[in-house]
Design an enzyme around this catalytic site. Sequence first.
Site, short mmCIF file in Angstrom:
data_model
loop_
_atom_site.label_atom_id
_atom_site.label_comp_id
_atom_site.label_asym_id
_atom_site.label_seq_id
_atom_site.Cartn_x
_atom_site.Cartn_y
_atom_site.Cartn_z
N ASP A 235 0.93 -1.18 -0.06
CA ASP A 235 0.13 -0.15 0.11
C ASP A 235 0.81 1.12 0.09
O ASP A 235 1.97 1.37 -0.26
CB ASP A 235 -1.03 0.08 1.18
CG ASP A 235 -2.27 0.72 0.92
OD1 ASP A 235 -2.26 1.65 0.35
OD2 ASP A 235 -3.29 -0.06 0.93
N HIS A 309 -3.05 3.39 -4.65
CA HIS A 309 -2.34 2.71 -3.33
C HIS A 309 -1.07 2.26 -3.60
O HIS A 309 -0.61 1.08 -3.18
CB HIS A 309 -3.20 1.50 -2.86
CG HIS A 309 -4.55 2.08 -2.12
ND1 HIS A 309 -4.43 2.53 -0.91
CD2 HIS A 309 -5.99 2.16 -2.68
CE1 HIS A 309 -5.73 2.99 -0.67
NE2 HIS A 309 -6.57 2.84 -1.51
N GLU A 373 -10.18 2.87 -4.84
CA GLU A 373 -9.65 4.31 -4.27
C GLU A 373 -8.64 4.71 -5.45
O GLU A 373 -7.32 5.18 -4.87
CB GLU A 373 -9.29 4.42 -2.99
CG GLU A 373 -10.63 4.01 -2.03
CD GLU A 373 -10.30 4.01 -0.56
OE1 GLU A 373 -11.02 4.57 0.19
OE2 GLU A 373 -8.80 3.57 -0.16
#
Length: 585
Positions: A235, A309, A373
């Site tokens: 991440d 990410h 995201e």
Amino acid sequence: MGGVRKFLFGHLSFVLGQDASGLPIHHMTALLIADTKFITIMKPLFFLIALLLISCSREIIKTEVDVIPQPASVEVYEGECVVAGATFKVDDRFDEIASAAVADFEAAVEAASGTVSGSSKTAVVFKYDRRSGKEAYSISIAENRITVKASSSNGVLYAIQTLKQMLPVEIYTGASASDKVWALPLAKIEDSPRFAYRGLHLDVARHFFDMDEVKRYIDIMAVHKLNILHWHLTDDQGWRIEIKKYPELTRIGSIRKRTIVGHSRRSNTYDNTPYGEGCWFTQEQIREIIGYAASKGIEIIPEIDLPGHMQSALAVFPDLGCTGGPYEVWDRWGVSKDVLCAGKEGTMEFLKNVLSEVAELFPSEYVHIGGDECPKDRWENCPACQAKIAELGLKDDEEHSAEHYLQSYVMAEMETFLASKGKRIIGWDEVLDGEVTPDVTVMSWRGVAGGHKAAKMGHDVIMAANNYFYFDYYQAKDTAGEPLTIGGYVPVSKVYSYEPFTEDMTEEERSHIIGIQANLWTEYIKTPEGLEYMLLPRLSALSEVQWCQSGDRDYDRFLREMEKMADIYDILDYNYATHIFDGRE
Ligand code: ACM
Ligand code: ZN
């Protein structure tokens, strides 16, 4: 002998209301009654059979056991079977995982009961039964004999788990408890899970959990009969899996210079302490964890979250970003606008090289490639991304922007690449925001809507809705005294209340819901104790949602049985939240 067999079958069939020979029952019985001499000879035997039948139809005194998740069918009768000193036997058609698990179980019974194996009349027999479903098992407990039937090592593991939960809790540690009663009630249990995919996620990127901690997490899953660990390995805040082609990913990408203190939405304070030195797994260690999980019936699905990410990778390879950086391994929580550039060939090559090693390392059929995201800010202003959009002829429409379709292109490229390695992909439900290829399995996290939509479209779906299964959310309404979390509110009762099938769902749509998963993101969780506190006892509630048919769930029964589970948590020294036990939730 043939006559005896025919006689026995005829009468058994009559009593049981079945016809063993194919003749109508009244016909068969008439034939036997005519043979009076034979009946005189066989009278004592007949009484024996009658006795046997009476004992078979003994009264059911209970239809539940203190086991979580509650087995599908339970009949408990008067009487008991002494387990201390039992002899254990395993059918050699089972694999090594099953025989090792039985040997461990035997050793624990011996140690905890303080009675040498084989010193009593009881036999515990594990029989291979090819008619048992894939993860199903049955247990028949008679005086002096326990028979387990299954067709897989997972069936054997689940049967052992059920038996362990029915015994004194010292069975979990092998601690000496010879003063306890090492016996089981006479019973018949038939069990199999509702969902094939029973998952739990672990984020080791935001905070790292080492080999022993991951193994302990796997142990906790095994107690609850889960079968999938979704391992979130990379991440923005840390890269935690060795990629041999790019050693810098772990050497540099695993370390952030500092970490935000307090809640990311409110704080601008940092701890000014580097985090992550040595906090990554070698491929050798990962193989060891995969093997350990397999021995507990758990498959590991790795996640390499892309194309967002990815700031830890950008910190190492700034050319993979739209602006060229410089970038740093991120020191805040949230959603970073710096994502991989989708327009550069180098990005695709990088991802394929990473995924190639991941596919090689993990035996799972699936690789999770994230897709959540991924802000489009950089792509909108990036010449390379815009050139790719033009080249592919992508256009805005009423639903989505061209940049969304650019992400769909990245996902599809990776899917095709992984398919060439024999793998299928899982993506977060953002993969629906654009064009999604039919074989993608969708993990619904932004509530349940994405999952329902995907099931309608014919995708396989894993329900991991944040409003039911985000175990990083608060579990108590009164947050005073709770550790800081990302927010939200998911008490045990909320987890337990989830029913994936809605009335308007067709059978076809229902068949696409392959499972349920809880997620444990670790931005705000720094220690194994903190991890266990957020996990337990919500995991117990999750396990019943995953395992039990909806009609078999009963929250009051669950709460009663959690008393025994709490004793198990205590002896295993698991740190768990106590709200449901002291009436605070
Ligand atoms: C997610 O929670 N961003 C999948
Ligand atoms: Zn770009």
